[in-house]
Motif scaffolding. Structure first.
Motif, mmCIF file in Angstrom:
data_model
loop_
_atom_site.group_PDB
_atom_site.id
_atom_site.type_symbol
_atom_site.label_atom_id
_atom_site.label_comp_id
_atom_site.label_asym_id
_atom_site.label_seq_id
_atom_site.Cartn_x
_atom_site.Cartn_y
_atom_site.Cartn_z
ATOM 1 N N LEU A 143 70.971 111.659 73.171
ATOM 2 C CA LEU A 143 70.171 110.372 72.458
ATOM 3 C C LEU A 143 70.047 110.750 70.985
ATOM 4 O O LEU A 143 69.768 111.998 70.667
ATOM 5 C CB LEU A 143 68.901 110.370 73.046
ATOM 6 N N ASP A 144 70.652 109.960 70.233
ATOM 7 C CA ASP A 144 70.425 110.115 68.856
ATOM 8 C C ASP A 144 69.342 109.069 68.288
ATOM 9 O O ASP A 144 69.465 108.146 68.127
ATOM 10 C CB ASP A 144 71.609 110.036 68.090
ATOM 11 N N HIS A 145 68.058 109.649 68.204
ATOM 12 C CA HIS A 145 66.811 108.769 67.850
ATOM 13 C C HIS A 145 66.670 108.649 66.478
ATOM 14 O O HIS A 145 66.569 109.571 65.587
ATOM 15 C CB HIS A 145 65.485 109.641 68.544
ATOM 16 N N PHE B 158 74.000 112.468 64.593
ATOM 17 C CA PHE B 158 75.499 112.357 64.936
ATOM 18 C C PHE B 158 76.079 111.112 64.281
ATOM 19 O O PHE B 158 75.398 110.104 64.136
ATOM 20 C CB PHE B 158 75.763 112.348 66.469
ATOM 21 N N ALA B 159 77.491 111.507 64.200
ATOM 22 C CA ALA B 159 78.147 110.254 63.677
ATOM 23 C C ALA B 159 78.449 109.220 64.839
ATOM 24 O O ALA B 159 78.302 109.674 65.915
ATOM 25 C CB ALA B 159 79.576 110.582 63.378
ATOM 26 N N PRO B 160 78.343 107.913 64.527
ATOM 27 C CA PRO B 160 78.083 107.046 65.666
ATOM 28 C C PRO B 160 79.505 107.006 66.580
ATOM 29 O O PRO B 160 80.629 107.050 65.889
ATOM 30 C CB PRO B 160 78.048 105.466 64.732
ATOM 31 N N GLN B 161 79.297 106.878 67.723
ATOM 32 C CA GLN B 161 80.611 106.711 68.601
ATOM 33 C C GLN B 161 80.226 105.299 69.465
ATOM 34 O O GLN B 161 79.029 104.872 69.761
ATOM 35 C CB GLN B 161 80.604 107.729 69.519
ATOM 36 N N GLY B 162 81.206 104.668 70.112
ATOM 37 C CA GLY B 162 80.850 103.744 71.044
ATOM 38 C C GLY B 162 80.512 104.413 72.338
ATOM 39 O O GLY B 162 80.685 105.466 72.624
ATOM 40 N N PHE B 163 79.548 103.657 73.192
ATOM 41 C CA PHE B 163 79.297 104.240 74.389
ATOM 42 C C PHE B 163 78.781 102.878 75.388
ATOM 43 O O PHE B 163 78.926 101.786 74.864
ATOM 44 C CB PHE B 163 77.942 105.069 74.098
ATOM 45 N N GLN B 164 78.683 103.462 76.661
ATOM 46 C CA GLN B 164 78.513 102.372 77.698
ATOM 47 C C GLN B 164 76.950 102.366 78.029
ATOM 48 O O GLN B 164 76.246 103.445 78.204
ATOM 49 C CB GLN B 164 79.289 102.443 78.780
ATOM 50 N N ALA C 127 66.335 100.429 70.652
ATOM 51 C CA ALA C 127 67.771 99.571 71.147
ATOM 52 C C ALA C 127 68.302 99.219 69.481
ATOM 53 O O ALA C 127 69.407 99.095 69.417
ATOM 54 C CB ALA C 127 67.750 98.642 71.931
ATOM 55 N N CYS C 128 67.487 98.988 68.644
ATOM 56 C CA CYS C 128 67.831 98.345 67.511
ATOM 57 C C CYS C 128 68.699 99.463 66.681
ATOM 58 O O CYS C 128 69.520 99.081 65.834
ATOM 59 C CB CYS C 128 66.849 97.665 66.590
ATOM 60 N N VAL C 129 68.395 100.867 66.697
ATOM 61 C CA VAL C 129 69.006 101.716 65.892
ATOM 62 C C VAL C 129 69.442 103.022 66.453
ATOM 63 O O VAL C 129 70.291 103.654 65.831
ATOM 64 C CB VAL C 129 68.000 102.141 64.705
ATOM 65 N N SER C 130 68.847 103.482 67.729
ATOM 66 C CA SER C 130 69.173 104.699 68.176
ATOM 67 C C SER C 130 70.433 104.408 69.191
ATOM 68 O O SER C 130 70.677 103.442 69.495
ATOM 69 C CB SER C 130 68.017 105.260 69.225
ATOM 70 N N ARG C 131 71.155 105.615 69.228
ATOM 71 C CA ARG C 131 72.385 105.589 69.908
ATOM 72 C C ARG C 131 72.581 106.690 71.088
ATOM 73 O O ARG C 131 71.794 107.767 70.929
ATOM 74 C CB ARG C 131 73.554 105.733 68.855
ATOM 75 N N VAL C 132 73.743 106.723 71.572
ATOM 76 C CA VAL C 132 74.147 107.745 72.570
ATOM 77 C C VAL C 132 75.511 108.478 72.079
ATOM 78 O O VAL C 132 76.563 107.732 71.591
ATOM 79 C CB VAL C 132 74.314 107.319 73.863
ATOM 80 N N VAL C 133 75.643 109.691 72.082
ATOM 81 C CA VAL C 133 76.941 110.234 71.680
ATOM 82 C C VAL C 133 77.446 111.283 72.796
ATOM 83 O O VAL C 133 76.794 111.720 73.434
ATOM 84 C CB VAL C 133 76.736 111.069 70.637
ATOM 85 N N ASN C 134 78.816 111.376 73.028
ATOM 86 C CA ASN C 134 79.442 112.008 74.149
ATOM 87 C C ASN C 134 78.941 111.680 75.542
ATOM 88 O O ASN C 134 78.740 112.581 76.304
ATOM 89 C CB ASN C 134 79.159 113.459 73.984
ATOM 90 N N ALA D 72 78.554 104.673 50.256
ATOM 91 C CA ALA D 72 79.533 104.801 51.335
ATOM 92 C C ALA D 72 79.396 105.720 52.627
ATOM 93 O O ALA D 72 79.188 106.856 52.161
ATOM 94 C CB ALA D 72 80.844 105.128 50.926
ATOM 95 N N ALA D 73 78.861 105.220 53.558
ATOM 96 C CA ALA D 73 78.535 106.248 54.632
ATOM 97 C C ALA D 73 79.287 106.106 55.813
ATOM 98 O O ALA D 73 78.923 105.027 56.579
ATOM 99 C CB ALA D 73 77.069 105.882 54.871
ATOM 100 N N PRO D 74 80.388 106.904 56.227
ATOM 101 C CA PRO D 74 81.061 106.577 57.258
ATOM 102 C C PRO D 74 80.209 106.715 58.577
ATOM 103 O O PRO D 74 80.733 106.124 59.860
ATOM 104 C CB PRO D 74 81.929 107.816 57.336
ATOM 105 N N SER D 75 79.103 107.444 58.653
ATOM 106 C CA SER D 75 78.158 107.441 59.900
ATOM 107 C C SER D 75 77.308 106.234 59.995
ATOM 108 O O SER D 75 76.482 106.299 60.768
ATOM 109 C CB SER D 75 77.541 108.985 59.960
ATOM 110 N N SER D 76 77.441 105.213 59.052
ATOM 111 C CA SER D 76 76.550 103.997 59.164
ATOM 112 C C SER D 76 76.882 103.047 59.968
ATOM 113 O O SER D 76 77.851 103.303 60.700
ATOM 114 C CB SER D 76 76.484 103.589 57.685
ATOM 115 N N ARG D 77 76.195 102.067 60.129
ATOM 116 C CA ARG D 77 76.652 101.039 61.116
ATOM 117 C C ARG D 77 77.790 100.015 60.674
ATOM 118 O O ARG D 77 78.173 98.938 61.198
ATOM 119 C CB ARG D 77 75.376 100.074 61.478
ATOM 120 N N GLY D 78 78.486 100.421 59.313
ATOM 121 C CA GLY D 78 79.223 99.530 59.050
ATOM 122 C C GLY D 78 79.236 98.552 57.991
ATOM 123 O O GLY D 78 79.923 97.900 57.184
ATOM 124 N N GLY D 79 77.845 98.310 57.697
ATOM 125 C CA GLY D 79 77.543 97.408 56.563
ATOM 126 C C GLY D 79 78.093 98.037 54.982
ATOM 127 O O GLY D 79 78.570 97.338 54.309
#
Length: 332
Positions: free
Chosen positions: A286-288, A228-234, A306-313, A75-82
């Motif tokens: 950037l969260d590589h 980092f824990a995932p966040q929504g971003f634009q 683009a498949c796994v990396s994210r942006v926070v804040n 159970a990983a709260p910071s995962s992609r939801g799977g």
């Protein structure tokens, strides 16, 4: 994609807790389980925020035609939801799965094997240890986790491997010394690693620093962990003058393709680099989460997978590079 998935329905047979945040799931596909090798995984069709997604989970143990497939999910709260969806499964439920695939296979015939697992990364490593034991190979396993309660299959491994397994309980201040461990590796020994991204990146850096043969370091990641824990971003695309919203449990790749933006991709695990986009500007961090770029390349922050990396804040402006097929003269 690297292979064409053949989807089939599978029934959940049993669900068992292996600790405070690890759940073991036994499932039986229609027609029975197919043969698989140590290190193999299944793809699962899951639902995240009501939308269908694909997630990969390693098969636990060795193949036995009398037994169902078995996976273990943290159970990983910071995962992609799977993981949340997988944790919702109960005996009697059905789920769509692929045939077994192995992007993390063992190579046999080496004088000695070194296995390294961090947390839930034990799932493919456990089967490797059993396979090497069955073949009479020389094997050492180093297994670390945040606490002893989070070390799935540790008791069984201690019984089977004896003093050839070393457990590291971080809550007791016991950590794997990767530099000493890799520094002790002799020529011809292969190292197989699965675990959190920081551990994988550290193992890669130290392996290269010791000038060890690159093909003798084997690893796998499903792109679930980051700093980092995932966040929504634009995401803003200047060449299209478009802004795309990326959900908290959605990958940038999925958000772009859902919005009709053409992006090349293949593995969806941060390994092949085909989905890499150019970073034009970024006002966040950037969260590589990939294993394609080196640490030096990640530090520059001018490209990301683009498949796994994210942006926070903050948000990001990118250029996907791919412009689609050029128009054919005379055709609209």
């Amino acid at each position: 994609m690297r292979y064409r998935a053949h989807w089939t329905s599978a029934q959940i047979l049993a669900v068992q807790s292996l600790g405070p945040d690890i759940r073991q799931i036994d499932l039986l596909p229609e027609g029975g389980p197919e043969r698989f090798t140590a290190g193999a995984h299944l793809d699962f069709r899951v639902f995240v925020a009501g939308k269908p997604e694909v997630r990969s989970y390693s098969l636990v143990g060795r193949h036995d035609p009398r037994l169902p497939y078995r996976v273990a999910v943290k159970a990983a709260p910071s995962s992609r939801g799977g993981s949340s969806y997988m944790w919702s499964l109960e005996p009697g439920h059905r789920i769509q799965i692929s045939q077994p695939q192995n992007n993390f296979p063992l190579t046999f015939g080496r004088p000695e094997y070194l296995l390294l697992a961090g947390g839930i990364g034990i799932t493919p490593i456990y089967g490797m240890a059993l396979e090497l034991l069955a073949r009479g190979a020389e094997v050492q396993l180093h297994y670390g986790a945040a606490s002893r309660a989070q070390m799935a299959y540790a008791d069984d491994l201690q019984v089977r491997l004896g003093d050839r397994v070393r457990l590291y309980d971080a809550s007791e201040g016991d950590m794997v010394d990767l530099n000493a461990l890799i520094g002790s590796v002799t020529p011809g020994v292969q190292l197989y690693v699965c675990g959190p991204m920081p551990m994988l990146n550290a193992a890669k850096q130290i392996w290269h620093a010791h000038r060890m043969p690159e093909p003798d370091l084997r690893f796998e990641t499903f792109g679930a962990s980051g700093r980092f824990a995932p966040q929504g971003f634009q995401v803003y695309l200047p060449h299209l003058n478009r802004t795309v919203d990326v959900g908290e449990h959605q990958s940038m790749l999925d958000a772009l393709t859902d919005a009709g933006v053409e992006v090349l991709y293949d593995c969806r695990k941060g390994e092949c680099g085909l989905c890499a986009v150019d970073v034009v500007a970024c006002d966040g961090a950037l969260d590589h989460r990939d294993l394609f770029f080196s640490e030096e390349q990640k530090a520059v922050n001018d490209r990301m997978c683009a498949c796994v990396s994210r942006v926070v804040n903050g948000g990001i402006s990118i250029d996907v590079g791919y412009r689609g097929e050029p128009p054919v003269p005379g055709r609209t």
